[in-house]
Write a protein that holds these residues in place. Sequence first.
Motif, mmCIF file in Angstrom:
data_model
loop_
_atom_site.group_PDB
_atom_site.id
_atom_site.type_symbol
_atom_site.label_atom_id
_atom_site.label_comp_id
_atom_site.label_asym_id
_atom_site.label_seq_id
_atom_site.Cartn_x
_atom_site.Cartn_y
_atom_site.Cartn_z
ATOM 1 N N GLN A 130 0.794 -1.230 0.000
ATOM 2 C CA GLN A 130 0.000 0.000 0.000
ATOM 3 C C GLN A 130 0.830 1.286 0.000
ATOM 4 N N PHE A 131 2.122 1.208 0.319
ATOM 5 C CA PHE A 131 2.930 2.409 0.495
ATOM 6 C C PHE A 131 4.136 2.405 -0.438
ATOM 7 N N ASN A 132 4.641 3.606 -0.763
ATOM 8 C CA ASN A 132 5.799 3.685 -1.646
ATOM 9 C C ASN A 132 7.088 3.414 -0.873
ATOM 10 N N THR A 133 8.217 3.424 -1.587
ATOM 11 C CA THR A 133 9.485 2.969 -1.023
ATOM 12 C C THR A 133 9.878 3.712 0.247
ATOM 13 N N ARG A 134 9.920 5.029 0.200
ATOM 14 C CA ARG A 134 10.389 5.781 1.360
ATOM 15 C C ARG A 134 9.398 5.725 2.521
ATOM 16 N N THR A 135 8.106 5.639 2.204
ATOM 17 C CA THR A 135 7.095 5.562 3.264
ATOM 18 C C THR A 135 7.140 4.202 3.948
ATOM 19 N N LYS A 136 7.431 3.152 3.194
ATOM 20 C CA LYS A 136 7.609 1.831 3.800
ATOM 21 C C LYS A 136 8.775 1.843 4.785
ATOM 22 N N ALA A 137 9.858 2.519 4.399
ATOM 23 C CA ALA A 137 11.023 2.606 5.285
ATOM 24 C C ALA A 137 10.679 3.375 6.560
ATOM 25 N N LEU A 138 9.926 4.468 6.423
ATOM 26 C CA LEU A 138 9.503 5.235 7.594
ATOM 27 C C LEU A 138 8.591 4.399 8.484
ATOM 28 N N ILE A 183 -6.567 -3.781 18.792
ATOM 29 C CA ILE A 183 -5.654 -3.407 17.708
ATOM 30 C C ILE A 183 -6.039 -4.089 16.402
ATOM 31 N N TRP A 184 -6.319 -5.379 16.461
ATOM 32 C CA TRP A 184 -6.684 -6.074 15.223
ATOM 33 C C TRP A 184 -8.097 -5.723 14.793
ATOM 34 N N GLY A 185 -8.930 -5.320 15.752
ATOM 35 C CA GLY A 185 -10.243 -4.792 15.363
ATOM 36 C C GLY A 185 -10.093 -3.499 14.588
ATOM 37 N N GLY A 186 -9.160 -2.636 15.031
ATOM 38 C CA GLY A 186 -8.858 -1.432 14.271
ATOM 39 C C GLY A 186 -8.260 -1.765 12.924
ATOM 40 N N GLY A 187 -7.467 -2.823 12.889
ATOM 41 C CA GLY A 187 -6.893 -3.263 11.620
ATOM 42 C C GLY A 187 -7.963 -3.711 10.638
ATOM 43 N N TYR A 188 -8.991 -4.376 11.156
ATOM 44 C CA TYR A 188 -10.090 -4.803 10.287
ATOM 45 C C TYR A 188 -10.828 -3.602 9.710
ATOM 46 N N ALA A 189 -11.046 -2.573 10.546
ATOM 47 C CA ALA A 189 -11.730 -1.364 10.075
ATOM 48 C C ALA A 189 -10.969 -0.713 8.930
ATOM 49 N N TRP A 190 -9.640 -0.826 8.956
ATOM 50 C CA TRP A 190 -8.826 -0.265 7.868
ATOM 51 C C TRP A 190 -8.768 -1.208 6.673
ATOM 52 N N THR A 211 3.390 12.220 2.599
ATOM 53 C CA THR A 211 2.876 13.585 2.417
ATOM 54 C C THR A 211 1.373 13.604 2.193
ATOM 55 N N ASP A 212 0.762 12.436 1.995
ATOM 56 C CA ASP A 212 -0.693 12.392 1.776
ATOM 57 C C ASP A 212 -1.455 12.793 3.035
ATOM 58 N N GLY A 213 -0.870 12.509 4.191
ATOM 59 C CA GLY A 213 -1.440 12.951 5.456
ATOM 60 C C GLY A 213 -2.847 12.459 5.718
ATOM 61 N N GLY A 214 -3.465 13.059 6.744
ATOM 62 C CA GLY A 214 -4.855 12.778 7.073
ATOM 63 C C GLY A 214 -5.181 11.309 7.207
ATOM 64 N N LYS A 215 -6.398 10.967 6.839
ATOM 65 C CA LYS A 215 -6.895 9.603 6.973
ATOM 66 C C LYS A 215 -6.123 8.637 6.091
ATOM 67 N N PRO A 220 -3.277 4.861 9.120
ATOM 68 C CA PRO A 220 -2.520 3.618 8.941
ATOM 69 C C PRO A 220 -1.153 3.643 9.613
ATOM 70 N N MET A 221 -0.531 4.832 9.663
ATOM 71 C CA MET A 221 0.773 4.938 10.319
ATOM 72 C C MET A 221 0.664 4.546 11.795
ATOM 73 N N PHE A 222 -0.341 5.095 12.494
ATOM 74 C CA PHE A 222 -0.525 4.762 13.903
ATOM 75 C C PHE A 222 -0.949 3.297 14.070
ATOM 76 N N LEU A 223 -1.747 2.800 13.146
ATOM 77 C CA LEU A 223 -2.135 1.391 13.195
ATOM 78 C C LEU A 223 -0.911 0.507 13.090
ATOM 79 N N TYR A 224 -0.001 0.848 12.192
ATOM 80 C CA TYR A 224 1.212 0.060 12.014
ATOM 81 C C TYR A 224 2.093 0.125 13.265
ATOM 82 N N MET A 225 2.124 1.277 13.906
ATOM 83 C CA MET A 225 2.874 1.400 15.154
ATOM 84 C C MET A 225 2.248 0.537 16.255
ATOM 85 N N PHE A 226 0.926 0.501 16.308
ATOM 86 C CA PHE A 226 0.258 -0.339 17.300
ATOM 87 C C PHE A 226 0.509 -1.818 17.017
#
Length: 351
Positions: A130-138, A183-190, A211-215, A220-226
């Motif tokens: 779902q994410f490009n190269t540099r965003t995957k690294a971040l 956490i996985w319930g939130g993952g399902y919502a996404w 840089t897309d920001g927002g939703k 997804p960034m916070f979901l991935y951190m969780f």
Amino acid sequence: MMSYPTEDMKGRYISWFWIIFNLGAVIGSLIPLGQNIHKVAGPVTDGTYVGFLVLTLIGAILALMLCDVDKVQREDGSKVIMMKNPSWITEFKGLFETITSAPWVVLLFPMFFASNTFYTYQSNDMNGSQFNTRTKALNNTLYWLAQIFGAVIVGYALDFAGARRSVRAKGSFVMLIVLTMAIWGGGYAWQKDQPTREETAEKDFVTVDWTDGGKKYVGPMFLYMFYGFYDAAWQTCIYWYMGALSNSGRKAANLAGFYKGIQSAGAAVFWRLDGLKKPFDTMFGATWGLLGGALLIAAPVIWMKIQDTVPLEQDLKFSDETVADVAGAQGVAGQAQPEAVGAKETAKEVV
């Protein structure tokens, strides 16, 4: 980290290990992030792999500096319970004894099996697609940083002196259930609203950039951190459960052997499923379902078999050492040790 510390410090030892372990992953993800910070498509650079090789070589050299187990002495004067003269035969025998002496330990095997399966969905089907190269690294950097915070919080909570160990075991189990559902319930919502595997494979598919920001990215960034936090909680608890079942270095090694072997088998199955191009929704559902089912199966062990302490004589059944070998100059409980400890004396008599 399971057999060296005293019973009241196992959680923080596991925590420290997991911090160092994931610090390597943070460095490993910072390398491609730095080298690909302006790259939104294509593979990482060759320098990324060179960096990994250098780090691996340094790790191999540092491993040679580890202290021999028979020279390790705890603060209370006791030593680590181990096999004096281990061999291939005694190690295989130890694996067999671990199962036959406590057959209920197999109820933990589904947790072992599930412990690396979620990497496939998280790294390939979510981050990788779902994410490009540099965003995957971040995302990877944030994922492993979240693991460090998770290890600190969970590891030290497992050593909380205000509650008996059996109570802490039950509390950690409830925590894992809550995290799995939340956490996985939130993952399902996404996940339910994301493009399919076939859609992400199309040439004109546009991946998400930070840089897309927002939703589109922040959520997804916070979901991935969780997800990273959850991984640390799951692994830390499993190690702590195994450490709570025995203080013997030999038995802990046997349990860890089962853990890593079964863990790798689970990972292999899910990587294969991903290789067969199973739908993203299927990969997510299988992972979440396995985690929930594994917790239910392991419940009797965590709820009923983890004691507030493990008697020394119980641990010595799994080694060829005597009480005199492991009690040390200060004795098991900080008391003076008898001048002569006969082989016929039990651990209870000496303590």
